[in-house]
Design a protein around this motif. Structure first.
Motif, PDB file in Angstrom:
ATOM      1  N   ARG B  92      77.950  73.764  52.567  1.00 52.35           N
ATOM      2  CA  ARG B  92      78.145  72.666  51.605  1.00 52.35           C
ATOM      3  C   ARG B  92      76.780  72.173  51.095  1.00 52.35           C
ATOM      4  NH1 ARG B  92      77.340  67.890  51.894  1.00 52.35           N
ATOM      5  NH2 ARG B  92      77.118  67.803  54.149  1.00 52.35           N
ATOM      6  N   ARG B  93      75.858  71.980  52.040  1.00 55.56           N
ATOM      7  CA  ARG B  93      74.519  71.511  51.658  1.00 55.56           C
ATOM      8  C   ARG B  93      73.800  72.559  50.816  1.00 55.56           C
ATOM      9  NH1 ARG B  93      70.456  69.880  56.410  1.00 55.56           N
ATOM     10  NH2 ARG B  93      70.533  72.119  56.759  1.00 55.56           N
ATOM     11  N   MET B  94      74.011  73.827  51.142  1.00 56.21           N
ATOM     12  CA  MET B  94      73.360  74.893  50.380  1.00 56.21           C
ATOM     13  C   MET B  94      73.807  74.847  48.920  1.00 56.21           C
ATOM     14  SD  MET B  94      72.959  78.844  51.493  1.00 56.21           S
ATOM     15  CE  MET B  94      71.889  79.970  50.591  1.00 56.21           C
ATOM     16  N   ASN B  95      75.087  74.604  48.693  1.00 57.36           N
ATOM     17  CA  ASN B  95      75.566  74.486  47.316  1.00 57.36           C
ATOM     18  C   ASN B  95      74.947  73.283  46.607  1.00 57.36           C
ATOM     19  OD1 ASN B  95      77.105  76.563  46.241  1.00 57.36           O
ATOM     20  ND2 ASN B  95      79.002  75.902  47.235  1.00 57.36           N
ATOM     21  N   GLU B  96      74.706  72.197  47.345  1.00 59.02           N
ATOM     22  CA  GLU B  96      74.030  71.040  46.741  1.00 59.02           C
ATOM     23  C   GLU B  96      72.592  71.390  46.371  1.00 59.02           C
ATOM     24  OE1 GLU B  96      74.428  67.757  49.459  1.00 59.02           O
ATOM     25  OE2 GLU B  96      76.605  67.687  49.208  1.00 59.02           O
ATOM     26  N   SER B  97      71.941  72.176  47.225  1.00 58.23           N
ATOM     27  CA  SER B  97      70.579  72.635  46.898  1.00 58.23           C
ATOM     28  C   SER B  97      70.622  73.531  45.660  1.00 58.23           C
ATOM     29  CB  SER B  97      69.974  73.406  48.071  1.00 58.23           C
ATOM     30  OG  SER B  97      69.841  72.604  49.219  1.00 58.23           O
ATOM     31  N   HIS B  98      71.598  74.448  45.634  1.00 54.64           N
ATOM     32  CA  HIS B  98      71.768  75.327  44.470  1.00 54.64           C
ATOM     33  C   HIS B  98      71.837  74.484  43.197  1.00 54.64           C
ATOM     34  CE1 HIS B  98      73.327  79.511  45.907  1.00 54.64           C
ATOM     35  NE2 HIS B  98      72.364  79.081  46.690  1.00 54.64           N
ATOM     36  N   ALA B 186      58.012  64.339  48.903  1.00 51.47           N
ATOM     37  CA  ALA B 186      59.091  64.278  47.921  1.00 51.47           C
ATOM     38  C   ALA B 186      59.251  62.860  47.403  1.00 51.47           C
ATOM     39  CB  ALA B 186      60.395  64.750  48.559  1.00 51.47           C
ATOM     40  N   THR B 187      59.944  62.727  46.283  1.00 48.15           N
ATOM     41  CA  THR B 187      60.158  61.436  45.639  1.00 48.15           C
ATOM     42  C   THR B 187      61.580  61.382  45.098  1.00 48.15           C
ATOM     43  OG1 THR B 187      57.929  61.755  44.781  1.00 48.15           O
ATOM     44  CG2 THR B 187      59.110  59.846  43.963  1.00 48.15           C
ATOM     45  N   PRO B 188      62.200  60.200  45.052  1.00 48.86           N
ATOM     46  CA  PRO B 188      63.499  60.119  44.379  1.00 48.86           C
ATOM     47  C   PRO B 188      63.394  60.676  42.953  1.00 48.86           C
ATOM     48  CG  PRO B 188      63.067  58.091  45.572  1.00 48.86           C
ATOM     49  CD  PRO B 188      61.799  58.920  45.646  1.00 48.86           C
ATOM     50  N   GLY B 189      64.404  61.417  42.541  1.00 50.87           N
ATOM     51  CA  GLY B 189      64.364  62.085  41.230  1.00 50.87           C
ATOM     52  C   GLY B 189      63.835  63.503  41.352  1.00 50.87           C
ATOM     53  N   GLY B 190      63.238  63.829  42.516  1.00 54.95           N
ATOM     54  CA  GLY B 190      62.712  65.173  42.755  1.00 54.95           C
ATOM     55  C   GLY B 190      63.698  66.031  43.547  1.00 54.95           C
ATOM     56  N   THR B 191      63.164  66.906  44.391  1.00 57.31           N
ATOM     57  CA  THR B 191      64.016  67.883  45.082  1.00 57.31           C
ATOM     58  C   THR B 191      64.074  67.665  46.596  1.00 57.31           C
ATOM     59  OG1 THR B 191      62.146  69.394  45.315  1.00 57.31           O
ATOM     60  CG2 THR B 191      63.525  69.678  43.370  1.00 57.31           C
ATOM     61  N   GLY B 192      63.641  66.474  47.075  1.00 62.13           N
ATOM     62  CA  GLY B 192      63.514  66.247  48.517  1.00 62.13           C
ATOM     63  C   GLY B 192      64.764  66.505  49.329  1.00 62.13           C
ATOM     64  N   PHE B 193      65.938  66.249  48.755  1.00 62.43           N
ATOM     65  CA  PHE B 193      67.178  66.427  49.518  1.00 62.43           C
ATOM     66  C   PHE B 193      67.619  67.886  49.581  1.00 62.43           C
ATOM     67  CE2 PHE B 193      68.579  65.980  45.150  1.00 62.43           C
ATOM     68  CZ  PHE B 193      69.579  66.941  45.048  1.00 62.43           C
ATOM     69  N   ALA B 194      66.974  68.749  48.804  1.00 60.28           N
ATOM     70  CA  ALA B 194      67.373  70.160  48.735  1.00 60.28           C
ATOM     71  C   ALA B 194      66.514  71.001  49.661  1.00 60.28           C
ATOM     72  CB  ALA B 194      67.249  70.655  47.298  1.00 60.28           C
ATOM     73  N   LYS B 195      67.122  72.042  50.253  1.00 53.65           N
ATOM     74  CA  LYS B 195      66.323  72.965  51.072  1.00 53.65           C
ATOM     75  C   LYS B 195      65.798  74.047  50.139  1.00 53.65           C
ATOM     76  CE  LYS B 195      66.844  73.904  55.624  1.00 53.65           C
ATOM     77  NZ  LYS B 195      66.092  72.947  56.424  1.00 53.65           N
ATOM     78  N   SER B 253      65.389  61.703  48.580  1.00 60.16           N
ATOM     79  CA  SER B 253      64.152  62.433  48.883  1.00 60.16           C
ATOM     80  C   SER B 253      64.140  62.897  50.342  1.00 60.16           C
ATOM     81  CB  SER B 253      62.918  61.578  48.569  1.00 60.16           C
ATOM     82  OG  SER B 253      62.881  60.447  49.381  1.00 60.16           O
ATOM     83  N   ILE B 254      65.217  62.639  51.061  1.00 67.49           N
ATOM     84  CA  ILE B 254      65.324  63.025  52.474  1.00 67.49           C
ATOM     85  C   ILE B 254      66.400  64.095  52.613  1.00 67.49           C
ATOM     86  CG2 ILE B 254      66.008  62.202  54.763  1.00 67.49           C
ATOM     87  CD1 ILE B 254      64.915  59.486  53.996  1.00 67.49           C
ATOM     88  N   LEU B 255      66.133  65.065  53.463  1.00 67.32           N
ATOM     89  CA  LEU B 255      67.142  66.089  53.716  1.00 67.32           C
ATOM     90  C   LEU B 255      68.304  65.490  54.510  1.00 67.32           C
ATOM     91  CD1 LEU B 255      67.346  69.221  53.196  1.00 67.32           C
ATOM     92  CD2 LEU B 255      67.006  69.417  55.656  1.00 67.32           C
ATOM     93  N   SER B 256      69.517  65.821  54.097  1.00 63.33           N
ATOM     94  CA  SER B 256      70.707  65.331  54.778  1.00 63.33           C
ATOM     95  C   SER B 256      70.980  66.238  55.974  1.00 63.33           C
ATOM     96  CB  SER B 256      71.885  65.338  53.804  1.00 63.33           C
ATOM     97  OG  SER B 256      73.060  64.973  54.463  1.00 63.33           O
ATOM     98  N   GLY B 257      70.302  65.970  57.065  1.00 64.68           N
ATOM     99  CA  GLY B 257      70.345  66.843  58.236  1.00 64.68           C
ATOM    100  C   GLY B 257      71.701  66.851  58.925  1.00 64.68           C
ATOM    101  N   ILE B 258      72.103  68.024  59.391  1.00 64.08           N
ATOM    102  CA  ILE B 258      73.387  68.144  60.081  1.00 64.08           C
ATOM    103  C   ILE B 258      73.249  67.642  61.513  1.00 64.08           C
ATOM    104  CG2 ILE B 258      75.110  69.835  60.853  1.00 64.08           C
ATOM    105  CD1 ILE B 258      74.106  71.338  58.124  1.00 64.08           C
TER     106      ILE B 258
END
Lengths: 355, 355
Positions: B92-98, B186-195, B253-258
């Motif tokens: 699910r997270r991978m698709n969000e990164s995609h 990372a910064t909000p608006g950037g890619t921080g939450f994506a792997k 900007s933070i990764l949503s860790g499992i």
């Protein structure tokens, strides 16, 4: 370092119609490759036939983004001479990018000589039509076969080259720009000043949204205050405000463009007042309403000068210079391309001849 | 979609000593590969022998950072059962990164089935020693042969797997952390939450500086105010402040860790007060001086729980819990690893059995 050369035995057919060259799809017969490891440093520099590379699926560059690139062009003059525009600046900047993402630096003088040799070998690939050029792409990638999230212990430095068509097929033309307020490209303390893959991946989403709304590029605002102008698409940006020409200062999140630097030097040599400073988007809006926002243009290797005819900021659509090419934009374009293609005197000594 | 299978004819030798497995250097006999193009979407899914891939030097992933990855593990229980921990969350997270970097989404249910099949085929590669695991790396890369700076028109999705040693060879141990004040991840608006690769490339420099000073990881502060706590190295972070357990909220900007999510759920089930909120570094300093900063730990797939024994912020060195493992850190580690290796009841239904 020695430069080994292995020539192709199967030269490819060159593009038949130089008026139909697009960008970055056709590659010349040869490429430059050089390796790095801890034991040997940069070593095994060679020019070899252009070919796919065999890569482990665990190569670090496919996972952790350790990749840096540069973009420059070789131009053919009417007399057949082949020349580069400030290539030392590209290699200098490339080393700065290397440093930011922990890739070992390389010998810039050696690389310039290797590049000249590569172009000499593939000289027939430099197109002849005015406005076309040979696009040159040096790049470095981490190649260690490892999933550990650390700096790679192996790298490859390559140069590939691609004959490219004229950017403006029908002559210089103004573009429509969308001021991006949701997505952020870079922030001070980040990698914005480096030509590294992650900056480009981060920018794709905003470009897609802008394209859907009919705009060709986005104008990036800073990531902290979300109000200071940074770049336009992958170009630097200039605004003519009354009798001042303003371009954002290099604050670490903006690419230090070579066309930008050259434009500043040319404009100053013509007596214009050029300011490299923070530029609030509200200042542009105020200038637009006051009638002092006279011209706007992007600068970059691909387009050289890209006049901005329209700027959309939230609900406000600002038409600039009646959506026509401004006087300064046109003069700068003629001067820069004139120097590059040898029609104007190289009074700054920016040209490096290939042979 | 059909899943084609081509088994290797040359199985590799498995690592002889499971106590000497390191991380991410050895790969199993097979890998999963799937392609995407505009005409067919995701297609040609197959399990094939692990092997290098042939790649154009102009492949977009080597230049513009369009690359996304995930990390998860397969665990072998004492009874020989092979199991995954919340793998649906990874896909699910991978698709969000995609989505963030404009890579087309994939069918998560199909990928989970394909992964299970891949593990089944390479089941003998899942190590038997407690604490060891089979590390699983799904990743996607742009593969179009083009230098145009736009979203790729071709992608490859792969899964490779690597038997990996126990993270803590000598048992759980506290680490020293350096609070990073110069570089930004990372910064909000950037890619921080994506792997995505760029986030990792951006973080290398700070890691190197911290390592030189004897610290094993950095604690990242936010890119806007440079004061709110974000992540620790490539892990999420938790602090026990009096009777409140605080972890930074997911702000983009933070990764949503499992492991983060699982830790929050377990801690709440035990009756702890867990707050996901903004956490000013000054609040940590104040709590340290007041004696209420009781524990700190990172959470992630690799280490599961990483107790923090020391935190250096500018000139202030804060020792936490006498540089010993805290009670909550230890209990959480035992619970999470217990669920993963089948020693503790899976009361949340997090385990997916491979066969």
């Amino acid at each position: 370092m020695e430069l080994k050369i292995e020539l192709t035995r199967q030269p490819k057919e060159k593009p038949a119609d130089e008026n139909k060259l697009s960008f970055g799809h056709i590659f010349t017969d040869h490429m430059f490759v050089m390796d790095w490891d801890k034991e040997h440093g940069w070593h095994d520099a060679k020019i070899v036939p252009f070919a796919p590379i065999l890569m482990s699926p665990a190569a670090t560059c496919l996972h952790y983004g350790q990749e840096v690139f540069e973009g420059m062009k070789a131009y053919r003059t009417e007399s057949g001479e082949i020349r580069l525009f400030r290539p030392q600046e590209n290699f200098r900047r490339m080393n700065e990018s290397h440093d930011r993402i922990c890739i070992p630096k390389f010998d810039e003088a050696f690389l310039l000589e290797a590049l000249k040799k590569l172009i000499e070998i593939d000289a027939d690939w430099v197109p002849h039509t005015y406005g076309t050029s040979l696009y040159i792409r040096p790049f470095t990638i981490g190649t260690e076969e490892s999933l550990g999230a650390h700096s790679s212990t192996k790298y490859k430095f390559l140069i590939i080259m691609s004959p490219s068509g004229a950017y403006y097929e029908g002559g210089l033309a103004p573009v429509k720009i969308y001021v991006e307020t949701k997505y952020v490209r870079a922030t001070p303390g980040g990698t914005g000043f480096a030509k590294t893959g992650g900056n480009y991946a981060a920018s794709l989403k905003a470009q897609d949204v802008a394209a859907e709304e009919g705009y060709s590029q986005v104008l990036w605002l800073d990531g902290v205050h979300r109000k200071y102008v940074e770049e336009v698409g992958a170009m630097n940006v200039f605004f003519v405000l009354g009798d001042e020409i303003v371009t954002p200062e290099l604050d670490g999140s903006i690419l230090s463009g070579i066309t930008r630097k050259s434009a500043v030097e040319i404009l100053r040599s013509w007596g214009y007042k050029v300011s490299e400073r923070a530029l609030d988007i509200q200042e542009l809006v105020d200038a637009y309403h006051a009638g002092t926002l006279k011209e706007a243009f992007g600068t970059g290797t691909a387009a050289v000068i890209s006049p901005i005819g329209e700027l959309k900021y939230n609900d406000l659509v600002m038409e600039i210079n009646h959506n026509e090419i401004g006087e300064i934009s046109q003069r700068l374009y003629d001067e820069l391309t004139g120097i590059q293609w040898g029609k104007v005197e190289d009074r700054f000594n920016w040209i490096v001849k290939v042979k």
